[in-house]
Design a protein around this motif. Structure first.
Motif, PDB file in Angstrom:
ATOM      1  N   UNK A 264       3.669 -11.800   7.025  1.00  0.00           N
ATOM      2  CA  UNK A 264       3.512 -10.779   5.952  1.00  0.00           C
ATOM      3  C   UNK A 264       3.469  -9.406   6.642  1.00  0.00           C
ATOM      4  N   UNK A 265       3.602  -8.153   5.693  1.00  0.00           N
ATOM      5  CA  UNK A 265       3.625  -6.870   6.390  1.00  0.00           C
ATOM      6  C   UNK A 265       2.845  -6.058   5.305  1.00  0.00           C
ATOM      7  N   UNK A 266       1.941  -5.189   6.047  1.00  0.00           N
ATOM      8  CA  UNK A 266       1.090  -4.439   5.040  1.00  0.00           C
ATOM      9  C   UNK A 266       1.504  -3.103   5.080  1.00  0.00           C
ATOM     10  N   UNK A 267       1.653  -2.416   4.013  1.00  0.00           N
ATOM     11  CA  UNK A 267       2.077  -0.764   3.914  1.00  0.00           C
ATOM     12  C   UNK A 267       0.903  -0.102   3.296  1.00  0.00           C
ATOM     13  N   UNK A 268       0.455   0.848   3.854  1.00  0.00           N
ATOM     14  CA  UNK A 268      -0.853   1.420   3.179  1.00  0.00           C
ATOM     15  C   UNK A 268      -0.298   2.684   2.232  1.00  0.00           C
ATOM     16  N   UNK A 269      -1.195   2.986   1.256  1.00  0.00           N
ATOM     17  CA  UNK A 269      -0.893   4.224   0.484  1.00  0.00           C
ATOM     18  C   UNK A 269      -1.360   5.395   1.350  1.00  0.00           C
ATOM     19  N   UNK A 270      -0.378   6.583   1.204  1.00  0.00           N
ATOM     20  CA  UNK A 270      -0.753   7.747   1.988  1.00  0.00           C
ATOM     21  C   UNK A 270      -1.382   8.636   0.963  1.00  0.00           C
ATOM     22  N   UNK A 271      -2.714   8.832   1.327  1.00  0.00           N
ATOM     23  CA  UNK A 271      -3.347   9.956   0.474  1.00  0.00           C
ATOM     24  C   UNK A 271      -3.984   9.224  -0.527  1.00  0.00           C
ATOM     25  N   UNK A 272      -4.986  10.286  -1.184  1.00  0.00           N
ATOM     26  CA  UNK A 272      -5.787  10.006  -2.370  1.00  0.00           C
ATOM     27  C   UNK A 272      -4.801  10.347  -3.295  1.00  0.00           C
ATOM     28  N   UNK A 273      -4.763   9.235  -4.384  1.00  0.00           N
ATOM     29  CA  UNK A 273      -3.987   9.671  -5.734  1.00  0.00           C
ATOM     30  C   UNK A 273      -4.746   8.948  -6.847  1.00  0.00           C
TER      31      UNK A 273
END
Length: 915
Positions: free
Chosen positions: A642-651
């Motif tokens: 599995x791969x994890x992709x983080x959210x970039x910045x505060x939304x």
């Protein structure tokens, strides 16, 4: 929580066998800048990243993207670059491929497009077209169209009569340049959109060769392609929250642990290593299920331990949690965290802890042992196959199960018949006999949005009613909603299965065979848009964070937008690496590499079979992945299933301010409110019916000149990332006494910001000195500051030519009103210097910095170069007596000069405050 499962055909009446899957011309130089306004000013479509702190100084845009930048295009007169053949061809440089343009009105041509949101009635759509011609060919013609949301608002043709020079027709007027290579600009076209304009859509500029051929060396260039919305008065209901677009970084996070190995159950690509995710927000735990046998630290097998089918990981650090040790004898397809320390697990197993539990079990979420209170039983009375559960979802006190079964029972209750889709009461898992289905095939995936349940699978009827591969049920009265879906390859069972469904605010999305992704209108369930993935690319999993839809597949090639049938292509495509990203509101594929461009490796190319967006905005994608490229790397790192992709910045928008009160003494209105509960907040004050901010402050009090009786104020909070809360309850000023310390000293008025940073400006970038400069009121294009290029905070980005150069000088204009009887003494201007700037008030020069003396032209170089990183802090302040301002409307104009034509940065922003 959303998951997905995959199916394999089964001859038995119970449905299908599942094995896993989801959790859920033309030599052009082209610049496209699209702008949308919210309350105060137009906001361009800008980088898909959170707004900067400067967003607190203006109404926050509803949605931001980076302007599209295209490299040079070249135009040949044949079907290939050699110039031979019967077709024109248009090739985008940079390896983007080419699109043929037939010599007929139906020719494909080429098109440039951008998705925009927040469009309002009265918005304007405009463009300027340039034609750079070579030797004319009698009879040649090109057709150019400009459209929004599928409606053409402008059209041009370029007819070249026999024996004459080329002619550009724009806005109904013909421009006949001289022969040779001189460039002539067509008249800029501008149209006001109608009242029924949709709030989101695609702006498209298209070019098609319609007769004969076009001369090699000819080129088109367009500039100022823009969408601008007028200021909108604050409505009675106030302002909704506004936040940055949720952007998932396409570089992978590090997995300190992964899974590997395939159990003896492995038969084909339906049996990959990771097929399901489930998150426990309370303990920051992520459960991963599938067909793996082992957990280990790296590809070398460091610290490897046997742990089959289901494992737990710290959702933040990625560390394996060895205290969770379930014992199952088959693969896991779905995981759902239940109240009371329980974990619902579905799949293709027969036992748990050595005891019979077919297809469904509830475990202790800490230990992985079968939960002591679990007694519910699923059975399959129309097939000898083991019961399978492929997806689970929780909603409004119920646990919904999808898969292959016919009945459910619990000791002390009567058995309930509900074939392949059922719901259990969440607290004790008692089957609900008031909600039943009778699907004649397996239910593979579920999602719930509002009061609707959506299901995808291999079924074709429900209780005898048509439900071909997709089902919609109104949960308020449990009735089926008609839904006829599009299939890409006839009606054969194996070629029409739907494997994933997800619902967003604006669309319902399906994916499956053959290679199809489709978006449907949620109200009428009619088809909105489709995509066909290249050969080998059936859809297998789908999930959304609300802004973006992520659709996974075993695809490693192009995905074609607008194509509906297997093998069909289109001129609008993007290459996909196992999982693609699509704009949820506009239903368009996201471009790469700016937005989504992951680099992945898989054990044998089976791709993505599970996807989930966790509570932190991280995208988890599972399948047979072995390696992924981290953010900023050029190589790939082992990832383990599995791969994890983080959210970039505060939304996330901050809390809504409460407790707004206002007191007036007839001269001043003093406002106060409660803190919104977060640090580093800025508060913005508005009037209902007004279209500009009244004030902003980092305090929870502000005093402003008194407004007319009955005026109601609103306040909202803006965080450091530029996310804005909704406005709270309004308040009108009541007569009262204002404490002396709340009134500015000497009776001077509170400073009034007449032009805020990040405001909307009209501008001219590449057309030389504007006519009448500097005494102008407006220029042809509109965008939000900072404008220019080369710094991280740029909102409206200007493009470079193919050789990397840009015009030396850009021009800006903005008007403001001097409040009547304002007691201010001076206007204080603060302008950014990057590199040189001259500023004018009503045509009179008031500032010149980093520029030579004498007359300025569009070829004047700045005397100093300012580094991009220093530009936001490189400012100059000038003070103008209020007596020098005109009563009513005043205009600020400015010109910015670069130190050289390939300057790495050139930006403009300006603040004007009455003090």
């Amino acid at each position: 929580m959303h998951k997905n499962s995959m199916t394999r055909p089964s001859p038995s009446g119970g449905g299908v066998r599942v094995l896993s899957r989801r959790s859920t011309g033309i030599g052009l130089i082209l610049a496209v800048t699209l702008g949308i306004s919210t309350i105060a000013s137009p906001s361009p479509v800008e980088a898909a990243s959170p707004p900067s702190k400067a967003a607190a100084l203006a109404a926050v845009p509803a949605d931001d993207y980076d302007p599209l930048e295209f490299g040079a295009w070249t135009l040949g007169n044949g079907g290939d670059p050699s110039g031979s053949g019967a077709q024109n061809w248009v090739e985008l440089s940079g390896g983007a491929g080419y699109a043929n343009a037939d010599d007929t009105p139906s020719g494909a041509g080429s098109q440039l497009q951008q998705t925009v949101t927040g469009v309002t009635p009265g918005s304007t759509l405009s463009v300027t077209v340039y034609w750079n011609h070579g030797i004319p060919n009698p009879g040649d013609a090109m057709q150019l169209t400009l459209s929004y949301a599928g409606v053409n608002y402008a059209a041009w043709q370029t007819p070249y009569p026999a024996g004459s020079s080329k002619v550009v027709v724009a806005n109904g007027a013909a421009i006949a340049p001289t022969t040779g290579s001189a460039e002539r600009a067509a008249t800029a076209y501008q149209v006001t959109l109608p009242d029924n304009v949709p709030a989101a859509g695609v702006v498209r500029f298209a070019m098609t060769a319609i007769t004969n051929s076009v001369t090699p060396g000819d080129d088109f260039r367009i500039s100022g392609l823009s969408m601008n919305s007028p200021p909108v008065p604050v409505p009675e209901e106030g302002l909704a929250e506004s936040r940055a677009k949720k952007v998932v970084r396409s570089g992978s996070m590090k997995n300190p642990w992964g899974v590997t190995g395939r159990s003896p159950l492995f038969q084909d690509n339906l049996d990959v290593e990771v097929q399901a995710f489930g998150e426990d927000e309370a303990t920051d735990t992520m459960y991963a299920g599938g067909n793996f046998t082992t957990v280990q630290r790296d590809s070398a097998g460091t610290d490897a331990e046997t742990q089959e089918f289901l494992a737990a990981f710290d959702a933040v650090s990625g560390e394996w949690i060895p205290t969770f040790r379930p014992t199952l004898d088959g693969q896991v397809k779905s995981v759902e965290v239940l109240p009371g320390g329980r974990l619902a697990v579905g799949g293709e197993f027969s036992t748990a802890d050595g005891a019979p539990h077919e297809g469904f079990v509830v475990l202790d979420k800490t230990t992985g042992r079968v939960h002591e209170d679990f007694t519910t039983l699923l059975v399959n009375r129309v097939s000898v196959e083991t019961v399978s559960v492929w997806d689970t979802v929780i909603d409004d006190g119920w646990l919904y199960l999808a898969g292959k079964f016919t009945h459910a029972s619990k000791p002390g209750t009567r058995e309930v018949y509900s074939r392949n889709l059922i719901r259990l009461r969440l607290d004790d898992l008692t089957p609900d006999r008031d909600f039943t289905t009778e699907l004649n095939g397996g239910a593979v995936d579920l999602d719930i949005k509002g009061n609707r349940l959506y299901a995808a699978g291999t079924f074709s009827t429900n209780k005898g009613a048509p439900a071909f591969r997709a089902l919609a049920i109104d949960l308020t009265d449990r009735t089926q909603i008609p839904w006829k879906i599009h299939t890409s390859y006839g009606t054969a069972p194996l070629n029409t299965r739907q494997y994933g469904v997800v619902a967003t605010d604006s669309s319902v999305w399906l994916t499956g065979a053959e290679h199809l992704i489709a978006a449907y209108d949620p109200a009428a369930l009619t088809l909105k848009q489709t995509w066909i993935q290249a050969w080998g690319g059936d859809g297998q999993t789908i999930a959304s964070n609300g802004d973006t839809v992520f659709a996974g597949c075993h695809c490693w090639g192009n995905t074609y937008e607008g194509s509906r049938n297997l093998g069909q292509t289109s001129s609008n495509f993007e290459q996909i690496s196992a999982i693609g990203a699509y704009d949820a509101a506009a239903a368009t594929i996201q471009r790469k590499p700016e937005v989504w461009d992951p680099v992945l490796s898989a054990r044998r190319g089976d791709g993505a079979w599970a996807s989930l967006i966790d509570s932190r905005g991280t995208l988890w994608t599972g399948g047979d992945f072995t390696h992924a490229q981290p953010h900023g790397w050029t190589s790939r790192r082992w990832t383990g299933g599995f791969v994890r992709f983080e959210q970039a910045g505060d939304a996330t928008a901050p809390p809504v301010p409460t407790g707004l009160t206002a007191v007036t003494d007839g001269t001043w209105d003093a406002l106060s409110w409660n803190p919104a509960g977060e640090d580093d907040l800025t508060y913005q004050v508005f009037r209902i019916g007004g279209s500009e901010m009244v004030a902003q402050t980092t305090d929870t009090t502000v005093t402003v000149p008194a407004s007319p009786e009955g005026t109601r104020y609103l306040v909202r909070a803006v965080d450091a990332a530029g996310n804005a809360s909704a406005t709270g309850s309004p308040a009108a000023a009541e007569p009262g006494t204002i404490p002396p310390d709340r009134i500015p000293e000497g009776g001077e008025t509170q400073p009034v910001q007449v032009i805020s940073p990040r405001a909307s400006w009209t501008y001219s970038f590449d057309a030389g000195i504007p006519q009448g400069w500097p005494t102008v009121e407006t220029l042809e294009s509109t965008g939000t500051a900072p404008l220019g290029w080369g710094t991280k905070d740029v909102v409206t980005k200007f493009p470079a030519a193919a050789d990397g150069t840009r015009p030396l000088t850009s021009y800006y204009a903005k008007a403001f009103d001097l409040p009547a009887d304002a007691p201010h003494k001076e206007l204080v201007l603060t302008v950014r210097l990057d590199d040189g700037a001259a500023v004018y008030l009503n045509g009179k020069e008031i500032l010149r910095e980093n520029l030579p003396t004498g007359d300025l032209t569009d070829r004047t170089y700045a005397t100093t170069s300012v580094a991009g990183y220093a530009a936001p802090d490189s400012t100059k302040t000038v003070r103008i007596p209020v007596a020098d301002l005109a009563e009513g409307t005043n205009t600020i104009t400015a010109e910015v000069h670069s130190n050289w034509t390939k300057a790495p940065s050139s930006t403009f922003d300006l603040e004007a405050v009455l003090r």
